[in-house]
Design a protein around this motif. Structure first.
Motif, short mmCIF file in Angstrom:
data_model
loop_
_atom_site.label_atom_id
_atom_site.label_comp_id
_atom_site.label_asym_id
_atom_site.label_seq_id
_atom_site.Cartn_x
_atom_site.Cartn_y
_atom_site.Cartn_z
N ILE A 166 7.73 17.39 37.32
CA ILE A 166 8.11 18.68 37.92
C ILE A 166 7.23 19.75 37.28
CG2 ILE A 166 9.97 20.28 38.48
CD1 ILE A 166 11.97 18.11 38.06
N HIS A 167 6.48 20.46 38.11
CA HIS A 167 5.52 21.43 37.57
C HIS A 167 5.30 22.55 38.58
CE1 HIS A 167 1.90 20.29 40.02
NE2 HIS A 167 2.69 19.29 40.29
N GLY A 168 4.31 23.37 38.35
CA GLY A 168 4.05 24.50 39.24
C GLY A 168 4.56 25.79 38.60
N LEU A 169 5.28 26.61 39.38
CA LEU A 169 5.76 27.89 38.87
C LEU A 169 7.03 27.68 38.03
CD1 LEU A 169 5.20 30.10 42.05
CD2 LEU A 169 3.74 29.91 40.03
N VAL A 170 6.83 27.04 36.89
CA VAL A 170 7.95 26.76 35.98
C VAL A 170 7.52 27.12 34.55
CG1 VAL A 170 8.82 24.89 37.43
CG2 VAL A 170 7.27 24.36 35.54
N ASP A 171 8.52 27.35 33.70
CA ASP A 171 8.20 27.68 32.31
C ASP A 171 7.85 26.45 31.49
OD1 ASP A 171 8.75 30.32 32.87
OD2 ASP A 171 10.89 30.14 32.33
N ASN A 172 8.39 25.30 31.92
CA ASN A 172 8.36 24.13 31.07
C ASN A 172 8.15 22.87 31.90
OD1 ASN A 172 8.84 22.56 28.78
ND2 ASN A 172 11.05 22.51 29.14
N PRO A 173 6.90 22.61 32.33
CA PRO A 173 6.68 21.43 33.18
C PRO A 173 7.09 20.15 32.45
CG PRO A 173 4.58 22.34 32.40
CD PRO A 173 5.64 23.32 32.01
N LEU A 174 7.79 19.28 33.16
CA LEU A 174 8.33 18.08 32.52
C LEU A 174 8.00 16.83 33.31
CD1 LEU A 174 11.91 19.32 31.50
CD2 LEU A 174 9.99 18.84 29.95
N ILE A 175 8.01 15.72 32.60
CA ILE A 175 7.82 14.42 33.24
C ILE A 175 8.96 13.52 32.77
CG2 ILE A 175 6.18 13.59 31.48
CD1 ILE A 175 4.59 12.34 33.87
N PHE A 176 9.61 12.88 33.74
CA PHE A 176 10.81 12.09 33.45
C PHE A 176 10.59 10.62 33.72
CE2 PHE A 176 12.38 16.28 34.88
CZ PHE A 176 13.14 16.65 33.79
N THR A 177 11.14 9.78 32.84
CA THR A 177 11.24 8.35 33.12
C THR A 177 12.55 8.13 33.88
OG1 THR A 177 12.49 7.88 31.13
CG2 THR A 177 10.08 7.81 30.94
N MET A 178 12.72 6.93 34.40
CA MET A 178 13.99 6.62 35.06
C MET A 178 15.15 6.70 34.07
SD MET A 178 13.46 6.46 38.19
CE MET A 178 15.19 6.13 38.50
N ASP A 179 14.93 6.25 32.84
CA ASP A 179 15.98 6.35 31.83
C ASP A 179 16.35 7.80 31.59
OD1 ASP A 179 16.15 3.66 31.53
OD2 ASP A 179 14.90 3.55 29.71
N ASP A 180 15.33 8.66 31.55
CA ASP A 180 15.61 10.10 31.37
C ASP A 180 16.53 10.60 32.48
OD1 ASP A 180 13.88 10.27 29.20
OD2 ASP A 180 12.17 10.97 30.40
N LEU A 181 16.18 10.27 33.72
CA LEU A 181 16.94 10.80 34.86
C LEU A 181 18.39 10.35 34.80
CD1 LEU A 181 14.36 10.40 37.77
CD2 LEU A 181 15.06 12.52 36.62
N MET A 182 18.59 9.13 34.32
CA MET A 182 19.96 8.61 34.29
C MET A 182 20.77 9.15 33.12
SD MET A 182 19.71 4.88 36.02
CE MET A 182 18.00 4.58 36.18
N ARG A 183 20.13 9.89 32.22
CA ARG A 183 20.90 10.51 31.13
C ARG A 183 21.55 11.81 31.58
NH1 ARG A 183 16.88 11.24 26.41
NH2 ARG A 183 18.58 12.53 25.57
N PHE A 184 21.06 12.41 32.64
CA PHE A 184 21.69 13.64 33.13
C PHE A 184 23.05 13.31 33.76
CE2 PHE A 184 17.19 14.94 33.21
CZ PHE A 184 17.28 16.20 32.63
N PRO A 185 23.97 14.30 33.77
CA PRO A 185 25.26 14.06 34.45
C PRO A 185 24.99 13.67 35.91
CG PRO A 185 25.29 16.16 33.29
CD PRO A 185 23.88 15.66 33.24
N SER A 186 25.69 12.66 36.40
CA SER A 186 25.44 12.19 37.76
C SER A 186 26.54 12.64 38.71
CB SER A 186 25.33 10.66 37.77
OG SER A 186 26.60 10.10 37.53
N GLU A 187 26.20 12.64 39.98
CA GLU A 187 27.18 12.95 41.03
C GLU A 187 27.03 11.94 42.14
OE1 GLU A 187 27.59 16.84 42.58
OE2 GLU A 187 27.30 17.78 40.61
N SER A 188 28.12 11.67 42.82
CA SER A 188 28.08 10.79 43.98
C SER A 188 28.61 11.53 45.20
CB SER A 188 28.94 9.54 43.73
OG SER A 188 28.39 8.77 42.68
N VAL A 189 27.91 11.38 46.30
CA VAL A 189 28.33 12.02 47.55
C VAL A 189 28.21 11.00 48.68
CG1 VAL A 189 27.62 14.35 46.89
CG2 VAL A 189 25.96 12.82 47.98
#
Lengths: 436, 311
Positions: free
Chosen positions: A138-161
């Motif tokens: 995730i980059h562009g007009l951001v303060d802190n461009p980041l790169i995530f692994t799949m493990d990283d993404l799964m550490r965030f709180p999840s939601e199901s819809v």
């Protein structure tokens, strides 16, 4: 279609059964002898007449053992359901790599589409993405461009819809006239799953979007580098970065290991195999939002960024694949959905839209999800013109085909959500028709 | 067993102790997850181009250069003049057709921005070998497709700085979605005159057969095939299938003994050589390695064997 549904003859069934017994146990079985071969002989004598497994006889499966646990470590449907499959219309596209298939919605129950039956749409085939080596940037007009692994993404709180996913070309083959004698082909570019992932807004907070950031380019890791411009409002509202569907990891067909999901919006905006999100101040006007997925109007101008899937509905039983038989009691059943929220009402007509009666919504009624409707019906054998009409919580009433054509002509390809008509014949068969 | 239990207890205690010193992040908008994306990582992936030219790399390419590149890498699907082969997209023509009964939506007649062409060729073309073109090739082929649409002259050179100034004829004819655009009402009775209903029946014979197909031919290579053939299947499935599955651009179809037989008159080595280096014959055009230059010569050879021997 109905041919394949006929019960098999006992002979065929037993022969099939014999070939499905693992070799070692079949050998044992044959040594010990008797029951199985007796059954075969009886069936042969009986010829086509089905008898041995029907009352008052005890069916063969009650007099033998079935297969044990983990004989199929990942379970599959009964072999008698082998006609419940995705299908494509080959002449629609140049090849099968950039193409589409339809879900067999004529066979499905409830509102959830099993993972193996979710419709497919690829622009360059299904890539084989190694999750260990996949990254989301995730980059562009951001303060802190980041790169995530799949493990990283799964550490965030999840939601199901639970939300539907629909191709805007669903029904698009029939702008000019009825073409397809099958519900799977008229309406099958839709599926509905439970999707699990992290809110896009959570990831955006993590990178810190700058005030000038109004659009997001979502880009896939497939050979098409499939890309769409998504407005920031949607990203902050209900967009998800999804890694699971119906309880298991995404299927490769659905973007394994991670995809964007924009509830209620045309499916192609929910970029699969998501590798990159770039924040910008303007849209990108890429190929899949200019050359394709724009709606050509009769005046020669075109709508762009037509994201929402408007309220739609269709009767799934009866339909060409599910005809009625003799006169008597039936349930008129179907599916309704709206990309703008919940379904509020569905009305059903059997006289081509002269009179309507409200159907009952049954089961879960969720925002931007498939919703089941039902109307018990006593059929006296008279022919009819069956229609359903959805009304969503915004008050929008599903239009007639003539109303749509009056505004949009017949060349827009996408977003055909008009009231659909099935012609019920006195023999119970269903034809796909349109009313003028 | 006993010692394993003890180990688990120890681990659990350790976890409990350390948990007490960890703050829950529930109200914090920052989770501190993910690595900083480096400038180098971003540069490698940031390939998108916008109408204002943002994102274009330094470089240029001419219509003249583009002609040969287009013919080698694009024409087999899109046609020598951009007319499109089979069901593949036409790229040129269709002027003033958008209000007609059968509009012809091409780059020239429909696409609003030239940048879209550059971006798409760069990210997704040629179809069997995406992201394989050099910057010069993308500029040159873009220039040539613009030329096929009479939007630039034959001496035109497309550059990083002049691309954004090219005005496409249909740019002004797009507008933001203005739906809802219908106003149906929830009428329940006497909603129309039943005597005026006209029923239109569907066209016959175009609905695909829905009988469960008899088991498709095993996708596994058959045991009596040569080793090269077995090895060639994967390459065929991902690269050659596009043309040799359907026979577009005069491509001999897989397993078509008669057509392949004629080609093989020149010997298998010659056929393989043509597949590797490219060939223009009376019946069609074979781009070098089918346009997918990431394939090794061995891959191509095996794929040819597969196509010839497959049933």
């Amino acid at each position: 279609m109905s041919e394949s549904k006929k019960p098999q003859s006992a002979k065929t069934y037993l022969a099939d059964l014999a070939t499905h017994v693992p070799t070692s146990s079949r050998r044992d079985f044959l040594k010990k002898g008797v029951k199985f071969s007796t059954g075969l002989a009886a069936a042969t004598v009986a010829g086509e007449a089905i008898s041995d497994n029907l009352p008052p006889n005890i069916p063969s499966w009650s007099k033998s053992l079935g297969t044990g646990v983990v004989s199929t470590p990942y379970g599959v449907p009964s072999k008698f359901e082998d006609d419940v499959i995705r299908r494509t219309v080959e002449w629609l596209t140049a090849d099968k790599i950039s193409s589409i298939s339809m879900s067999p919605i004529q066979e499905l129950k409830g509102i959830i589409t099993p993972n193996g039956l979710v419709f497919e749409r690829y622009h360059a085939g299904v890539p084989t993405v190694n999750p260990e080596e996949h990254r989301l940037m995730i980059h562009g007009l951001v303060d802190n461009p980041l790169i995530f692994t799949m493990d990283d993404l799964m550490r965030f709180p999840s939601e199901s819809v639970i939300n539907f996913l629909e191709c805007p070309a669903n029904g698009g083959m029939e702008w000019r006239g009825p073409q397809m004698e099958a519900l799977q082909f008229t309406h099958g570019m839709i599926s509905c799953c439970e999707w699990t992932g992290v809110r896009l807004s959570t990831l955006l907070a993590e990178v810190g979007v700058q005030t000038k950031g109004k659009w997001i380019l979502a880009e896939g890791a497939d050979g098409a580098g499939m890309s769409r411009s998504i407005p920031m409002d949607k990203a902050l509202d209900d967009a998800l970065v999804v890694y699971a569907q119906n309880g298991e990891k995404l299927r490769p067909e659905q973007g394994y290991p991670v995809r964007l999901f924009n509830p209620g919006w045309e499916g192609n905006t929910s970029i699969k195999w998501l590798r990159r999100l770039e924040i910008g101040d303007k849209p990108w006007h890429h190929r899949e939002e200019t050359s394709k997925y724009t709606d050509l109007m009769p005046d020669g101008r075109s709508r762009r960024f037509s994201y929402e899937q408007e309220a739609n509905s269709v009767i799934t039983s009866p339909c060409p694949e599910n005809p009625w038989g003799q006169k008597g009691s039936y349930e008129i059943e179907g599916l309704a959905w709206s990309g703008r929220g919940k379904i509020k009402h569905v009305d059903v007509s059997i006289d081509g839209g002269v009179t309507w009666r409200p159907a009952r919504l049954k089961g879960l009624v969720l925002s931007k999800a498939l919703t089941r409707f039902s109307l018990p019906f006593k059929w006296d054998g008279a022919p009819g013109l069956l229609q359903s009409r959805a009304i969503d919580e915004t008050g929008y009433v599903q239009p007639t085909l003539n109303q749509l054509r009056d505004v949009r002509g017949t060349n827009s390809i996408y977003h055909k959500n008009s009231i659909h008509t099935w012609q019920l014949q006195s023999n119970g068969k269903i034809k796909n028709v349109q009313l003028k | 067993m006993f010692s394993l239990n003890k180990l688990l207890i120890t681990l659990t205690l350790t976890a409990l102790v350390s948990l007490s010193s960890v703050a829950f992040a529930a109200d914090d908008t920052h989770y501190g997850i993910g690595e900083k994306a480096t400038a180098e990582q971003i540069a490698g992936w940031d390939i998108d181009v916008r109408p204002d030219g943002k994102g274009l790399p330094k470089g240029q390419g001419s219509v003249m250069q583009g002609e040969a590149m287009y013919e080698a890498k694009c024409a087999s699907c899109h046609g020598l003049f951009g007319e499109g082969e089979g069901r593949w997209p036409p790229l040129a023509g269709g002027e003033d057709s958008l209000t007609e009964d059968r509009p012809d939506k091409t780059v020239g007649s429909y696409w609003p921005y030239a940048s879209t062409l550059w971006d798409y060729i760069n990210r997704a073309m040629p179809f069997p070998a995406p992201q394989s073109l050099t910057v010069t090739e993308v500029y040159a082929i873009t220039a040539y497709v613009l030329y096929l649409n009479d939007l630039v002259e034959d001496d035109f050179v497309l550059t990083q700085t002049n691309l954004a100034s090219i005005k496409m004829p249909n740019e002004q004819n797009f507008y933001i979605d203005n739906r809802p655009d219908t106003n149906n009402t929830r009428c329940m009775k006497n909603c129309k005159d039943p005597s005026k209903i006209v029923v239109i029946q569907s066209l016959r014979g175009i609905t695909p057969d829905q009988e469960t197909e008899t088991a498709p031919e095993s996708s596994e290579a058959k045991p009596n095939l040569s080793e090269a053939t077995i090895a060639g299947k994967a390459t065929y499935d991902t690269s050659c299938f596009v043309c040799h599955g359907s026979g577009i651009a005069g491509a001999p179809k897989i397993g078509d003994k008669e057509v392949w037989g004629k080609r093989l008159g020149a010997g298998m080595d010659t056929v393989v050589k043509h597949a590797i280096n490219g060939y223009v014959g009376d019946n069609g055009v074979m781009p070098p390695k089918g346009g997918n230059l990431t394939l090794s010569d061995e891959d191509v050879k095996n794929a040819v064997h597969y196509m010839v021997e497959a049933q």
